[in-house]
Enzyme design. Sequence first.
Site, PDB file in Angstrom:
ATOM      1  N   CYS A  86      47.919  51.243  49.976  1.00  0.00           N
ATOM      2  CA  CYS A  86      47.363  52.214  49.027  1.00  0.00           C
ATOM      3  C   CYS A  86      45.930  52.606  49.411  1.00  0.00           C
ATOM      4  CB  CYS A  86      47.395  51.638  47.615  1.00  0.00           C
ATOM      5  SG  CYS A  86      46.447  50.132  47.439  1.00  0.00           S
ATOM      6  N   CYS A 127      44.756  49.715  44.541  1.00  0.00           N
ATOM      7  CA  CYS A 127      45.313  48.781  43.560  1.00  0.00           C
ATOM      8  C   CYS A 127      44.225  47.919  42.935  1.00  0.00           C
ATOM      9  CB  CYS A 127      46.393  47.920  44.201  1.00  0.00           C
ATOM     10  SG  CYS A 127      45.782  46.931  45.559  1.00  0.00           S
ATOM     11  N   THR A 170      37.296  42.634  43.302  1.00  0.00           N
ATOM     12  CA  THR A 170      38.253  41.959  44.174  1.00  0.00           C
ATOM     13  C   THR A 170      38.465  40.499  43.766  1.00  0.00           C
ATOM     14  OG1 THR A 170      36.574  41.239  45.730  1.00  0.00           O
ATOM     15  CG2 THR A 170      37.560  43.392  46.146  1.00  0.00           C
ATOM     16  N   GLN A 204      62.229  49.608  67.709  1.00  0.00           N
ATOM     17  CA  GLN A 204      63.035  48.547  67.081  1.00  0.00           C
ATOM     18  C   GLN A 204      62.784  47.207  67.774  1.00  0.00           C
ATOM     19  OE1 GLN A 204      65.258  48.651  64.261  1.00  0.00           O
ATOM     20  NE2 GLN A 204      63.844  50.358  64.115  1.00  0.00           N
ATOM     21  N   GLU A 221      68.514  44.373  65.646  1.00  0.00           N
ATOM     22  CA  GLU A 221      68.210  42.979  65.303  1.00  0.00           C
ATOM     23  C   GLU A 221      67.753  42.107  66.461  1.00  0.00           C
ATOM     24  OE1 GLU A 221      71.409  41.552  62.231  1.00  0.00           O
ATOM     25  OE2 GLU A 221      72.310  42.806  63.771  1.00  0.00           O
TER      26      GLU A 221
HETATM   27  C1  LIG Z   1      42.796  40.602  49.588  1.00  0.00           C
HETATM   28  C2  LIG Z   1      41.577  39.748  49.507  1.00  0.00           C
HETATM   29  C3  LIG Z   1      41.246  38.949  50.590  1.00  0.00           C
HETATM   30  C4  LIG Z   1      40.115  38.137  50.524  1.00  0.00           C
HETATM   31  N1  LIG Z   1      39.827  37.366  51.609  1.00  0.00           N
HETATM   32  C5  LIG Z   1      38.726  36.583  51.583  1.00  0.00           C
HETATM   33  C6  LIG Z   1      38.388  35.761  52.696  1.00  0.00           C
HETATM   34  O1  LIG Z   1      39.062  35.756  53.708  1.00  0.00           O
HETATM   35  N2  LIG Z   1      37.282  34.967  52.591  1.00  0.00           N
HETATM   36  C7  LIG Z   1      36.510  34.951  51.475  1.00  0.00           C
HETATM   37  O2  LIG Z   1      35.537  34.232  51.440  1.00  0.00           O
HETATM   38  N3  LIG Z   1      36.810  35.713  50.414  1.00  0.00           N
HETATM   39  C8  LIG Z   1      37.898  36.516  50.436  1.00  0.00           C
HETATM   40  N4  LIG Z   1      38.210  37.279  49.349  1.00  0.00           N
HETATM   41  C9  LIG Z   1      37.365  37.151  48.138  1.00  0.00           C
HETATM   42  C10 LIG Z   1      36.235  38.164  48.131  1.00  0.00           C
HETATM   43  O3  LIG Z   1      35.275  37.838  49.073  1.00  0.00           O
HETATM   44  C11 LIG Z   1      35.620  38.150  46.757  1.00  0.00           C
HETATM   45  O4  LIG Z   1      36.634  38.494  45.866  1.00  0.00           O
HETATM   46  C12 LIG Z   1      34.512  39.127  46.629  1.00  0.00           C
HETATM   47  O5  LIG Z   1      33.486  38.831  47.488  1.00  0.00           O
HETATM   48  C13 LIG Z   1      34.030  39.244  45.196  1.00  0.00           C
HETATM   49  O6  LIG Z   1      33.137  40.323  45.089  1.00  0.00           O
HETATM   50  P1  LIG Z   1      33.324  41.491  44.008  1.00  0.00           P
HETATM   51  O7  LIG Z   1      32.175  42.384  44.128  1.00  0.00           O
HETATM   52  O8  LIG Z   1      34.646  42.125  44.192  1.00  0.00           O
HETATM   53  O9  LIG Z   1      33.311  40.669  42.677  1.00  0.00           O
HETATM   54  P2  LIG Z   1      33.875  41.082  41.266  1.00  0.00           P
HETATM   55  O10 LIG Z   1      35.331  40.827  41.227  1.00  0.00           O
HETATM   56  O11 LIG Z   1      33.437  42.441  40.894  1.00  0.00           O
HETATM   57  O12 LIG Z   1      33.106  40.032  40.372  1.00  0.00           O
HETATM   58  C14 LIG Z   1      33.330  38.669  40.528  1.00  0.00           C
HETATM   59  C15 LIG Z   1      32.457  37.851  39.582  1.00  0.00           C
HETATM   60  O13 LIG Z   1      31.107  37.902  39.966  1.00  0.00           O
HETATM   61  C16 LIG Z   1      30.273  38.231  38.865  1.00  0.00           C
HETATM   62  N5  LIG Z   1      29.178  39.025  39.377  1.00  0.00           N
HETATM   63  C17 LIG Z   1      29.274  40.017  40.285  1.00  0.00           C
HETATM   64  N6  LIG Z   1      28.051  40.474  40.580  1.00  0.00           N
HETATM   65  C18 LIG Z   1      27.172  39.792  39.824  1.00  0.00           C
HETATM   66  C19 LIG Z   1      25.757  39.824  39.703  1.00  0.00           C
HETATM   67  N7  LIG Z   1      25.007  40.639  40.419  1.00  0.00           N
HETATM   68  N8  LIG Z   1      25.198  38.984  38.823  1.00  0.00           N
HETATM   69  C20 LIG Z   1      25.939  38.128  38.097  1.00  0.00           C
HETATM   70  N9  LIG Z   1      27.275  38.056  38.188  1.00  0.00           N
HETATM   71  C21 LIG Z   1      27.895  38.868  39.055  1.00  0.00           C
HETATM   72  C22 LIG Z   1      31.156  38.961  37.911  1.00  0.00           C
HETATM   73  O14 LIG Z   1      30.679  38.801  36.598  1.00  0.00           O
HETATM   74  C23 LIG Z   1      32.490  38.301  38.136  1.00  0.00           C
HETATM   75  O15 LIG Z   1      32.615  37.182  37.314  1.00  0.00           O
HETATM   76  C24 LIG Z   1      39.314  38.112  49.363  1.00  0.00           C
HETATM   77  C25 LIG Z   1      39.647  38.913  48.274  1.00  0.00           C
HETATM   78  C26 LIG Z   1      40.759  39.731  48.335  1.00  0.00           C
HETATM   79  C27 LIG Z   1      41.125  40.577  47.165  1.00  0.00           C
END
Ligand SMILES: Cc1cc2nc3c(=O)[nH]c(=O)nc-3n(C[C@H](O)[C@H](O)[C@H](O)COP(=O)(O)OP(=O)(O)OC[C@H]3O[C@@H](n4cnc5c(N)ncnc54)[C@H](O)[C@@H]3O)c2cc1C
Length: 1290
Positions: A15, A37, A222, A1163, A1230
């Site tokens: 997506c 997503c 994420t 394939q 296959e």
């Molecule tokens: C498909 C996938 C693969 C991944 N693979 C890896 C990997 O290989 N290695 C790895 O280490 N990680 C991995 N991750 C995790 C990823 O690194 C973390 O999910 C990401 O860094 C979180 O950041 P975000 O901005 O999306 O947080 P969000 O989901 O937006 O927030 C997460 C939390 O942080 C808090 N928060 C955010 N910013 C602040 C701030 N400034 N002050 C206070 N609180 C705050 C929020 O309140 C919330 O509770 C993966 C995630 C996914 C979805």
Amino acid sequence: LRPEAFLDRGGCGACTVMVSKRDPTSQEIRHFSVTTCLVPICSLYGAAVTTVEGVGSMKTRLHPVQERIAKSHGTQCGFCTPGMVMSMYTLLRNHPQPSEEQLLEALGGNLCRCTGYRPILASGKTFCLESNGCQQKGTGKCCLDLGENDSSSLGRKSDVSPFALSSPQEYHLTPTRMTENPEKRTLTFHGERVTWISPGTFKDLLELKAKHPEAPLILGNTSLGPAMRSKGCLHPILLSPARISELNVVSKTNDGLTIGAGCSLAQVKDILAERVSELPEEKTQTYRALLKHLKSLASQQIRNMASLGGHIISRHSYSDLNPILAVGNATLNLTSEEGTRRIPLSEHFLAGLASADLKPEEILESVYIPHSQKWEFVSAFRQAQCQQNALPDVNAGMRVLFKEGTDIIEDLSITYGGVGAATVSAHKSCQQLLGRQWDELMLDEACRRLLDEVSLPGWAPGGRVEFKRTLVVSFFFKFYLQVLQELKKLIKPFPVPVSALNSRRYPEISDRFLSALEDFPGTVPQGVQRYQSVDSHQPLQDPVGRPVMHLSGLKHATGEAEFCDDIPMVDKELCMALVTSTRAYAKIISIDLSEALEIPGVVDVITAKDIPGTNGTEDDKLLAVDEVLCVGQIIFAVVAETDVQAKRAIEKIKITYEELEPIIFTIKDAIKHNSFLCPEKKLEQGNIEEAFEKVDQIVEGEVHVGGQEHFYMETQRVLVIPKTEDKELDIYVSTQDPAHVQKTVSSTLNIPINRITCHVKRVGGGFGGKIGRPAVFGAIAAVGALKTGHPIRLVLDREDDMLITGGRHPLFGKYKVGFMNNGRIKALDIECFINGGCTLDDSELVTEFLILKLENAYKIRNLRFRGRACLTNLPSNTAFRGFGFPQGTLVTESCITAVAAKCGLPPEKIREKNMYRTVDKTIYKQAFNPESLIRCWNECLDASSFHNRRKQVEEFNKKNYWKKRGIAVIPMKFSVGFAATSYHQAAALVHIYTDGSVLVTHGGNELGQGIHTKMLQVASRELKIPMSHLHICETSTAMVPNTIATAASVGADINGKAVQNACQILLKRLEPIIKKNPEGTWEEWIEAAFEQRISLSATGYFRGYKAFMDWEKGEGDPFPYYVYGAACSEVEIDCLTGAHKKIRTDIVMDACCSLNPAIDIGQIEGAFIQGMGLYTTEELKYSPEGVLYSRGPDEYKIPTISDVPEEFNVSLLPSSQTPLTIYSSKGLGESGMFLGSSVFFAITDAVAAARKERDIAEDFTVKSPATPEWVRMACADRFTEMVWNYCLFS
Ligand SMILES: Cc1cc2nc3c(=O)[nH]c(=O)nc-3n(C[C@H](O)[C@H](O)[C@H](O)COP(=O)(O)OP(=O)(O)OC[C@H]3O[C@@H](n4cnc5c(N)ncnc54)[C@H](O)[C@@H]3O)c2cc1C
Ligand code: FES
């Protein structure tokens, strides 16, 4: 745009879209790829979103990315293609001439289950300046744009004019429309259950946080997004600081770097890279370590979305950055209305201790990361199931500071991720090592202390406790060696000897051990595909044998190809969701639906009582009654106005169970309880007992092969539309067998088959998983449609699909093999057990095929093959590409390896010695000629320079202790088709319309394998008209009735014969007209035929290949023909971590006269990579209660683009013929799967080399997949020994 593939997971990239946003600090517009997503719609305020439709279309003009991916044959089912296009498009937007490494990085988060990635990468490489992807490199043009390599020009001129690129700016098709610097006021969006608040200023943010301390900050979503979904937690208020520039500030000082918490991980990567280029190496140790992990952390899309703050605050135990930040003494700058303060990113913070944590009203504003200093070293380590896009099993950050000019430890910090509930610091061990010298004694002590302190609990996340413990010490050993190397460099410049550094204590690292130091770099795969051109006399119009592009290729690339769930919502449509058992074997005591029915929008609950006809069979019910047999068995279905309402209702349904016994999950338990689905299947030849008496040696062994999830990108889905008259139903379904869906719906509803029409436009991947199951979903949805009178749409999300549908059968094999000292095998006895799950499904057939195919390429006089399918309390396993062959033949090939080890000969010698050589009969007495098998084998040895490389591998292994290489070449004799003639029949219907256009319909389904393209090639040759006159609309049970499943590699063979027959009938009818006017045009002939009342519609029929098997006698002619092939693979393993890299693969396959070499090579490559996944990374994990853990791309690892061998060559065997099939072609759907085992055997070859050097027994239990865990533990050494001793004595 395909958000439905993996709701809220972000793991597949299907997506992907491009988001363009103004950076709150620089005010520049940033373009980046994201997976929709995970993107909350409110976060897009002020952003522009470009989807694949916005990039180009068949109606207007194509973008070169779209055109080139299609013309490079980079699409098969096409479900992943829009995501691929968008990842590449975004890359080009930012880097019009990217490097190949950037291309690989951009595509790392996009999964494809069909192609094997090579052609996708090839299309992307045409944009790379340094690439040899296109001969016209540097001109900004590509032969794919100009039509020179344009397979569509073969009579099917694309209606769309490709545009030439005159400047890189032309990539920028989309207008960048977005609000200019939105005002600073707070924006609030009210949803049904959630309020989204986006303040415009930092002050407002702090005020809001003080007012709603419990509200999370949402940045990338994420972490929050997946948690909300998996844990079902709901946050009524979300605070989005996306517009706050203060959170994106970056400041460089003399002693460190401060990075705003709102910066994305992709930005952090750029910032660190810049700093590394500006500062001396000694100051950037921590930054380099962070950069190393930022390359492999998640995917480009996730790194673009995820923020540094979100990453740190989430404190995932697997966090890749926190361990490094912690050892690097990073500090967190916190802010609230009260003011600011600084806290260390310490072990206490990571453990979530309240005293070391943020206060609820505080936010993380920025992170300060100090420079490192001279005599300080920082390193990062990580091991995951595969190199890219996989969460780590264990990771670590390590830092040591020496007293200046000495090797005395002044400060040491070590933290690990993945070994407990949070990132763990080995603080005590580090303290105890202060003042010690950096030598072997310290290493030993450190390892012991680390094992004591980082004592993984038995429940450590993801299990694998011994492996993780081994990594704990192996990583430290790597660190030890790295630092030792660096110390040596530092010591050299000292003019006077440093007293503390006397050379006696300061060991030289032998060159052999240096191999511990390097990681496997991500390398961009290269390769060559060879096939034979058509005869120069073949008319240009005749497309047979030419590499014609997939008919839907361009539509895949523009997003215009319609899949089942793309059908727009129909009037009064309702959604269905399934309620499944949470118990493995239990009586249903009570069901309470009352709360569920009260949920607004819920219309009905469909139970077994609503079925007017038959509820499946006695042993395999559509909807459970009274009793459940596995976790994931469907009990009933909720019908609601929306998908969300249906899912909410499911949460409210209460079912009470009473557990039954015995509950059986494993093959071992099934054998113990004599729990089988069908009688044993057996084939025997010669006198095995007598032969065992006469042989020089006998070896016995066991082989375990894990199951496999189909992981088709388009999950199971169906739309049932009831008509107002005569109980008629239209069913749009993603299936390999629409006739089976039609029949099942008919018996379930108790209405005649002729009232039901099933339509299949295209299927987003099947691999065997859409033969039986779609009928179940179709029938349940049809019951819902009949009961409610509404159209019903049922779309499984990935989790449910993986939970409910079952997959490839896991296998346990025992062998006893008798052989002479020269390697000649005289007797082979194999007994296999497969795990069939809780119903019969295809398990009996799979057992039969397994037994029939076990001999593979070998002529062994005395054989006994036995097989049984076990009845267990797991979801029923079913058909899967190769149908038992990939599992069973792994046992046979493991025997060969075991014999080789005993004889002290290389396995290829044993293979050669025992291979069929002349016309002969198989174990079931079918005669065949192995000439092409031998040719494939020899060509493969030649093409791969096998013998030279075998020597080089041995040389490499002598020189390297911690890295080992392995090489293996595997022959294959694969039988296609079903063991029954009736299963080879096929029909086609060809209409010629009065304008001369032709509509072809046949019984095969387009699963991505290009069957429709091949059928039009056949019709084009037969009717002698260009492909542009021909069209295929869909597969429909109303057009061609009583079809056979598109499976067993014979879809194009048998339907091709039927299409040929129909066309020949039509041409015969036209003959008199053509004779009369030989200079006339096709259109004129058709007009004349119509005038003369000649029927312009014909049914073609193929009665099927002769095939039968008499199991009583153990004799038969079960298969129409064989496909032969051979593959050679070379790998390198890291003995300390279990990781491997694939250096090279060469495949030679006997396709005879391929109908379409581009499709056939596609394939072969796709199946090979899928096979490689089966044998190396794809691992199904269950809880002790039989609940499948691995229900998404984060836990179940299919190969990604970085898993493709660095060199990947495929050739089709020249000048091979088979008189039986259409135009002498062979079905290749296959067979390539099993060739993936060459990687497996190369890995085991490398492991054997390591074991030999370490003086450990070379015969070890073969277990597939050969995961890093298996490889690491099989390469036993002083560290595994330490762990075992630790386990024994602790
Ligand atoms: C498909 C996938 C693969 C991944 N693979 C890896 C990997 O290989 N290695 C790895 O280490 N990680 C991995 N991750 C995790 C990823 O690194 C973390 O999910 C990401 O860094 C979180 O950041 P975000 O901005 O999306 O947080 P969000 O989901 O937006 O927030 C997460 C939390 O942080 C808090 N928060 C955010 N910013 C602040 C701030 N400034 N002050 C206070 N609180 C705050 C929020 O309140 C919330 O509770 C993966 C995630 C996914 C979805
Ligand atoms: S073409 Fe990539 S998943 Fe089918």
